[in-house]
Design a protein around this motif. Structure first.
Motif, PDB file in Angstrom:
ATOM      1  N   LEU A  38      22.119  13.584  36.773  1.00 42.79           N
ATOM      2  CA  LEU A  38      22.270  13.628  38.123  1.00 42.79           C
ATOM      3  C   LEU A  38      22.047  12.138  38.833  1.00 42.79           C
ATOM      4  O   LEU A  38      23.044  11.433  39.609  1.00 42.79           O
ATOM      5  CB  LEU A  38      21.322  14.593  38.715  1.00 42.79           C
ATOM      6  CG  LEU A  38      21.422  16.099  38.512  1.00 42.79           C
ATOM      7  CD1 LEU A  38      20.343  16.783  38.812  1.00 42.79           C
ATOM      8  CD2 LEU A  38      22.580  16.365  39.462  1.00 42.79           C
ATOM      9  N   LEU A  39      21.204  11.527  38.071  1.00 47.08           N
ATOM     10  CA  LEU A  39      20.892  10.062  38.717  1.00 47.08           C
ATOM     11  C   LEU A  39      22.276   9.142  38.311  1.00 47.08           C
ATOM     12  O   LEU A  39      22.612   8.436  39.122  1.00 47.08           O
ATOM     13  CB  LEU A  39      19.695   9.314  38.064  1.00 47.08           C
ATOM     14  CG  LEU A  39      18.497   9.882  38.579  1.00 47.08           C
ATOM     15  CD1 LEU A  39      17.062   9.512  37.978  1.00 47.08           C
ATOM     16  CD2 LEU A  39      18.119   9.702  40.020  1.00 47.08           C
ATOM     17  N   GLU A  40      22.796   9.443  37.140  1.00 40.19           N
ATOM     18  CA  GLU A  40      23.950   8.365  36.691  1.00 40.19           C
ATOM     19  C   GLU A  40      25.029   8.740  37.818  1.00 40.19           C
ATOM     20  O   GLU A  40      25.812   7.848  37.995  1.00 40.19           O
ATOM     21  CB  GLU A  40      24.309   8.812  35.289  1.00 40.19           C
ATOM     22  CG  GLU A  40      25.514   8.246  34.754  1.00 40.19           C
ATOM     23  CD  GLU A  40      25.997   8.724  33.467  1.00 40.19           C
ATOM     24  OE1 GLU A  40      25.060   9.182  32.647  1.00 40.19           O
ATOM     25  OE2 GLU A  40      27.118   8.813  33.136  1.00 40.19           O
ATOM     26  N   ALA A  41      25.442  10.068  37.986  1.00 42.62           N
ATOM     27  CA  ALA A  41      26.186  10.497  38.928  1.00 42.62           C
ATOM     28  C   ALA A  41      26.052   9.965  40.183  1.00 42.62           C
ATOM     29  O   ALA A  41      27.161   9.632  40.955  1.00 42.62           O
ATOM     30  CB  ALA A  41      26.451  12.036  38.842  1.00 42.62           C
ATOM     31  N   LEU A  42      24.717  10.182  40.849  1.00 44.04           N
ATOM     32  CA  LEU A  42      24.824   9.391  42.284  1.00 44.04           C
ATOM     33  C   LEU A  42      24.744   8.002  42.367  1.00 44.04           C
ATOM     34  O   LEU A  42      25.128   7.442  43.142  1.00 44.04           O
ATOM     35  CB  LEU A  42      23.112   9.745  42.554  1.00 44.04           C
ATOM     36  CG  LEU A  42      22.958  11.395  43.093  1.00 44.04           C
ATOM     37  CD1 LEU A  42      21.453  11.591  43.058  1.00 44.04           C
ATOM     38  CD2 LEU A  42      23.438  11.412  44.172  1.00 44.04           C
ATOM     39  N   ASP A  43      24.541   7.209  41.040  1.00 37.53           N
ATOM     40  CA  ASP A  43      24.694   5.755  40.875  1.00 37.53           C
ATOM     41  C   ASP A  43      26.145   5.464  40.992  1.00 37.53           C
ATOM     42  O   ASP A  43      26.614   4.063  41.282  1.00 37.53           O
ATOM     43  CB  ASP A  43      23.945   5.382  39.739  1.00 37.53           C
ATOM     44  CG  ASP A  43      22.323   5.207  39.995  1.00 37.53           C
ATOM     45  OD1 ASP A  43      21.669   5.423  40.841  1.00 37.53           O
ATOM     46  OD2 ASP A  43      21.823   4.954  38.981  1.00 37.53           O
ATOM     47  N   GLN A  44      27.047   6.232  40.412  1.00 41.94           N
ATOM     48  CA  GLN A  44      28.387   5.749  40.146  1.00 41.94           C
ATOM     49  C   GLN A  44      29.390   6.537  41.210  1.00 41.94           C
ATOM     50  O   GLN A  44      30.571   5.937  40.947  1.00 41.94           O
ATOM     51  CB  GLN A  44      28.698   6.457  38.595  1.00 41.94           C
ATOM     52  CG  GLN A  44      28.034   5.525  37.512  1.00 41.94           C
ATOM     53  CD  GLN A  44      28.485   6.036  36.197  1.00 41.94           C
ATOM     54  OE1 GLN A  44      29.632   6.506  36.004  1.00 41.94           O
ATOM     55  NE2 GLN A  44      27.690   5.641  35.097  1.00 41.94           N
TER      56      GLN A  44
END
Length: 120
Positions: A38-44
């Protein structure tokens, strides 16, 4: 316990949507892995879609992570969408955990709470 699978892909016409296709167990043993995705997706990406149609088990931890991700997206002024909510396992867990809502929380300034119809 069957494990958690997360398929990652970019979607939308411009690729601005990050899609996470989640399958298997969305439960506490796999919370760290799901949180990282989720964090990776929100960052990208400018918006994130989580498809839960392949989930076979979900507990309060999985539901809380989804809620937290929506709040983080609101804070970052990004879109967050939950699809596949009609999955019977997921829908039953949402109801039993009391996550169904008529209005969003105080942080839902965009009025797109995932528990009251965040689907597109």
């Amino acid at each position: 316990m069957s494990g958690l699978t997360i398929e990652r892909k970019h979607g939308g016409d411009s690729g601005e949507r990050y899609v996470l296709g989640v399958g298997g167990d969305l439960t506490i043993p796999f919370a760290g892995e799901f949180r990282g995705a989720l964090l990776e997706a929100l960052d990208q990406a400018g918006s994130v879609e989580v498809d839960v149609s392949g989930v076979s088990a979900v507990d309060i931890t999985g539901l809380q992570l989804l809620c937290s991700a929506h709040r983080a997206a609101c804070t970052r002024q990004k879109g967050f969408f939950l699809t596949g909510r009609d999955n019977p396992v997921f829908a039953e867990s949402v109801g039993l955990a009391g996550f169904e809502r008529h209005v969003g929380c105080s942080r839902d300034v965009g009025k797109n709470c995932i528990w009251i119809g965040g689907d597109e």
